[in-house]
Design an enzyme around this catalytic site. Structure first.
Site, short mmCIF file in Angstrom:
data_model
loop_
_atom_site.label_atom_id
_atom_site.label_comp_id
_atom_site.label_asym_id
_atom_site.label_seq_id
_atom_site.Cartn_x
_atom_site.Cartn_y
_atom_site.Cartn_z
N GLU A 72 0.88 -1.27 -0.03
CA GLU A 72 0.12 0.00 0.00
C GLU A 72 0.93 1.04 -0.02
OE1 GLU A 72 -3.36 0.15 2.64
OE2 GLU A 72 -3.16 -1.98 3.09
N CYS A 85 3.66 8.50 1.04
CA CYS A 85 3.81 7.43 1.93
C CYS A 85 4.03 6.13 1.53
CB CYS A 85 2.90 7.55 3.17
SG CYS A 85 2.84 6.21 4.74
N CYS A 92 3.66 -6.72 8.53
CA CYS A 92 4.68 -6.55 9.34
C CYS A 92 4.89 -7.28 10.49
CB CYS A 92 3.96 -5.00 10.02
SG CYS A 92 5.29 -4.32 11.05
N CYS A 96 2.70 -3.87 17.37
CA CYS A 96 2.13 -2.98 18.04
C CYS A 96 0.53 -2.93 18.21
CB CYS A 96 2.55 -1.51 17.41
SG CYS A 96 4.29 -1.47 16.98
N CYS A 99 -2.06 -0.78 16.27
CA CYS A 99 -1.66 -0.91 14.76
C CYS A 99 -2.49 -1.73 14.05
CB CYS A 99 -0.19 -0.73 14.24
SG CYS A 99 0.17 -0.50 12.60
N CYS A 324 -2.26 6.85 9.41
CA CYS A 324 -1.51 6.08 10.05
C CYS A 324 -1.88 4.79 10.89
CB CYS A 324 -0.50 6.89 11.12
SG CYS A 324 0.08 8.30 10.70
#
Ligand code: SAH
Length: 344
Positions: A72, A85, A92, A96, A99, A324
């Site tokens: 993305e 970005c 990932c 976290c 997230c 984010c």
């Protein structure tokens, strides 16, 4: 392939400066060479699956690698400059807690080409194919993934992106964000031409950070800030670095947390750090809520009162899950999907 050297330069310019997505279009090459290149190499490996447009002008691109892995990128326009970005990994591996990308787990490290292609695709969509290299476009490695766990590919990609015969996006216009892969911060500090650094901190103490960002169990706050101090020593005149701090309602956003954060920064004698406060971007699968506007402002004031610069990052593209921590290839009926896409 036994071709003269200048052919390689032409291909490089074709891919990076002219942003062509096939060898066929490189009409400055002989037809036979174009055919040979198409046969033996790939000018484009990433495809765009869909693109979403936010009310605030932000564009979100869902792409796929040849291996079918989701990638993305997000285009973020502002009055005086545009920011792209991009992702460093598909998914990932870090967990976290606040997230959404973390829920994917690690799917793969992106190759050098895959990192660069995302940017070429976005530039072509926004500015048109083969348009002049737009000036003032900033890059942030803040999409999916942990850039410092794909360090070599990331650094190689940034080197290519900065080439004057290519996109010519110089390191000063690039920011790399890490959740705190401490050894790579030391490596990064040694690079001669390097981008800006942002470190995701999000908690002023180990107990809380262990919970929010489990990478903290591997490298704790003390080790992280020692590395940050070492990095600070290598900054040139006028340069600063950033701590990102995601504000989670009632979890890490109280007056006590703000004061602890100030103390932490003072204890480590960090003098050239600025704090980016990021109001949490919520998602159904996440147990957190954004801080109230008052606590965000109060948190900022507490930092500033002790001489620490703090900025509140305005959320962009929340309506299309482009903000984010929201990048997890989510599609939904409320998303405006745009299918006609040129030059990708
Ligand atoms: N893995 C790197 C790069 C990702 S950058 C890193 O952690 O720094 C993405 C930024 O968004 C990080 O600062 C991260 O802490 C922040 N973030 C993650 N989830 C978020 C959420 N739900 N709301 C707001 N910010 C979030």
């Amino acid at each position: 392939m036994g071709e003269p050297r200048y052919r390689a330069d032409q291909v490089f310019r074709g891919l990076h400066q002219r942003r062509l997505r096939s060898f066929e279009e490189m009409t400055d090459l002989p037809k036979a060479l174009r055919a040979k290149l198409e046969e033996h190499a790939a000018a484009a490996t990433i495809t765009v699956e869909s693109r979403y447009l936010s009310d605030d002008g932000t564009r979100r691109y869902l792409m796929k690698t040849r291996g079918g892995h989701p990638v993305e990128a997000v285009f973020i326009p502002t009055e005086n400059r545009d920011t792209i970005c991009f992702s460093s990994q598909s998914g990932c591996p870090l967990k976290c807690d606040f997230c959404l990308t973390a829920k994917l787990g690690l799917i793969s490290n992106l190759t050098v080409g895959e990192i660069i292609e995302q940017i070429v695709i976005v530039l072509n969509d926004v500015y048109g194919v083969a348009g002049a290299t737009p000036h003032g476009t900033n890059l942030v490695a803040m999409g999916a993934g942990e850039p410092f766990l794909n360090f070599d590919n990331l650094i190689k990609a940034l080197e290519i992106l900065s080439d004057p015969n290519g996109l010519f996006i110089v390191p000063g216009r690039v920011t790399v964000s890490t959740a705190g892969i401490v050894p790579r911060i030391y490596d990064f500090a040694k690079l001669e031409r390097r981008p800006n650094l942002a470190i995701s901190l999000s908690a002023p103490g180990d107990e809380l950070r262990d919970r929010l960002m489990p990478i903290n169990k591997r490298w704790n706050i003390d080790e992280l800030l020692t590395a940050a101090k070492e990095f600070e020593r290598t900054l040139k005149r006028g340069e600063r670095f950033t701590f990102e701090y995601v504000l989670l309602d009632g979890v890490n956003d109280t007056e006590r947390h703000a004061k602890e954060l100030v103390n932490l920064i003072e204890r480590h004698e960090l003098r050239r750090v600025k704090i980016n406060l990021i109001p949490h971007n919520p998602a159904e699968q996440l147990d957190y809520f954004p801080s109230t506007r008052e606590s965000v402002e109060q948190f900022k004031r507490t930092l500033e009162a002790r001489g620490i610069s703090a900025f509140v990052r305005r959320p962009r593209g929340r309506d299309i899950f482009a903000a984010c921590g929201q990048l997890a290839a989510k599609e939904g009926p409320n998303l405006v999907r745009i299918t006609s896409l040129v030059g990708v």
